[in-house]
Design an enzyme around this catalytic site. Structure first.
Site, PDB file in Angstrom:
ATOM      1  N   TYR A  69      -1.845   0.355   9.950  1.00 28.80           N
ATOM      2  CA  TYR A  69      -2.071  -0.374   8.694  1.00 28.80           C
ATOM      3  C   TYR A  69      -0.831  -0.287   7.800  1.00 28.80           C
ATOM      4  O   TYR A  69      -0.296  -1.308   7.344  1.00 28.80           O
ATOM      5  CB  TYR A  69      -3.299   0.209   7.968  1.00 28.80           C
ATOM      6  CG  TYR A  69      -3.434  -0.253   6.533  1.00 28.80           C
ATOM      7  CD1 TYR A  69      -3.564  -1.610   6.245  1.00 28.80           C
ATOM      8  CD2 TYR A  69      -3.425   0.660   5.484  1.00 28.80           C
ATOM      9  CE1 TYR A  69      -3.682  -2.040   4.932  1.00 28.80           C
ATOM     10  CE2 TYR A  69      -3.539   0.238   4.178  1.00 28.80           C
ATOM     11  CZ  TYR A  69      -3.665  -1.121   3.907  1.00 28.80           C
ATOM     12  OH  TYR A  69      -3.771  -1.544   2.603  1.00 28.80           O
ATOM     13  N   THR A 103       0.814  -1.211   0.000  1.00 25.02           N
ATOM     14  CA  THR A 103       0.000   0.000   0.000  1.00 25.02           C
ATOM     15  C   THR A 103       0.847   1.260   0.000  1.00 25.02           C
ATOM     16  O   THR A 103       1.964   1.273   0.548  1.00 25.02           O
ATOM     17  CB  THR A 103      -0.906   0.014   1.254  1.00 25.02           C
ATOM     18  OG1 THR A 103      -1.507   1.304   1.386  1.00 25.02           O
ATOM     19  CG2 THR A 103      -0.119  -0.246   2.529  1.00 25.02           C
TER      20      THR A 103
END
Ligand code: UDP
Length: 338
Positions: free
Chosen positions: A149, A125
């Protein structure tokens, strides 16, 4: 079929009942590959997995199961999508992210390594990058995640690089920017019940499934004050994975690669694109900026295009992204699957 894929055997797609995983499963099948999906259905939905794929319900960290699946179906490459993916949730439940995204990914890598290794693609990501002033992010931009995250994915990347180098197998960690839209053929889309991603929430507001679209933050350091993101169509991204498999199977270099379009759109511009598609205004309200949100995240996608020269994105236009998202939500509504 792409020549380099001919001898690959089947591909194991973890999280293949999820959003990006199911689109990639379809793209692999379309490319003539055999597909085996491993998904614990924690957020994925069974019907999102293509009927032609073998479906195994189970956990990526279950080493015996992974070994059995690989042997039974003669798996020759792994695409690892199974993960927790909500930035804001990770701020309040970081352990879940470290467990699912780092620890369980490592267990999967170890299981693969203990069989001698094979091409491995990790969903990563743009959230691994340090917040940057406006400007496109290259892969060499500094990494310093704002959210658990992002950190959980960065650690997974690092573990993959280490494991792959020790055991000698090729890998790519694909750093997704904002993935949006749905299969233009209507075979799959964002099917999870809970919606936090901008376009999904916006389309639900457009169809009256929620009263309004909250616009999180209007005073960010961006041209119109709203957050800017790089929206890549999920089917273009899925197709990039097929080419990434061919790249690795053909002896291509391992490493990290950004997956975006190189163009940014603000939340307000996404809203405008949806309004143009609908032909009417969308109900919106101003809301507080979300925890963990960076103001600006746009890819420099030069490396992606260099690594995958035969990959041609087909749905880069925001209007096409919005149209496919709207069509999918209408389909869900018609089938009462929401
Ligand atoms: N966003 C918003 N309203 C929503 C959902 C998202 O304004 O209901 C904004 C969010 O604050 C961010 C952008 O849209 O600036 C993209 O958020 P999303 O959750 O889609 O992806 P993220 O960038 O967090 O991975």
């Amino acid at each position: 079929m792409i020549a380099a894929l001919r001898d690959l055997g089947a591909v194991l797609i973890t999280g293949g009942a999820g959003y990006i995983g199911s689109h990639t499963a379809w793209a692999c099948l379309d490319a003539g590959l055999r597909v085996v999906i491993l998904d614990n259905l924690s957020t994925g939905v069974r019907h999102a997995a293509p009927p032609k794929a073998v479906f195994v319900e189970g956990a990526v960290e279950d080493r015996d199961l992974v070994h059995e699946v690989i042997r039974t179906y003669e798996v020759g490459a792994v695409l690892h999508f199974a993960a927790s993916t909500i930035v804001e949730e990770s701020m309040v439940d970081p352990d879940k992210y470290h467990r699912n995204n780092t620890l369980n990914s490592f267990r999967l890598m170890e299981a693969i390594a203990s069989l001698g290794g094979m091409p491995f693609i990790l969903s990563s990501t743009a959230a691994v990058y340090a917040p940057s002033p406006q400007g496109r992010l290259t892969e060499s931009a500094s990494v310093d995640p704002v959210s658990p995250y992002g950190l959980s994915k960065l650690r997974a990347e690092q573990l993959l690089a280490g494991t792959a180098s020790v055991f000698g197998f090729p890998y790519l960690a694909m750093r997704y920017f904002n993935v949006a839209g749905a299969d233009p053929l209507g075979r799959t889309g964002p099917s999870a019940r809970s919606a936090t991603h901008l376009l999904k929430v916006a389309v639900q507001a457009a169809l009256g499934l929620r009263p309004t679209l909250p616009i999180h933050g209007r005073s960010h350091d961006t041209p119109d004050g709203a957050c800017v993101r790089d929206y890549i169509h999920v089917s273009d991204l899925a197709q990039a994975h097929v080419h990434a498999l061919a790249h690795l199977a053909g002896g291509g270099a391992s490493g990290v690669v950004n997956c975006g379009t190189g163009r940014g759109a603000s939340v307000l511009e996404v809203v405008a694109a949806l309004e143009a598609e609908l032909g009417r205004a969308l109900p919106t309200t101003n809301a507080a900026a979300r925890l963990g949100d960076v103001a600006y995240a746009v890819a420099d996608e030069t490396k992606l295009r260099q690594l995958l020269p035969d990959w041609t994105p087909r749905y880069e236009d925001l209007g096409l992204i919005v149209r496919s998202a709207l069509a999918w939500e209408r389909h869900m509504l018609a089938h009462a699957a929401i």
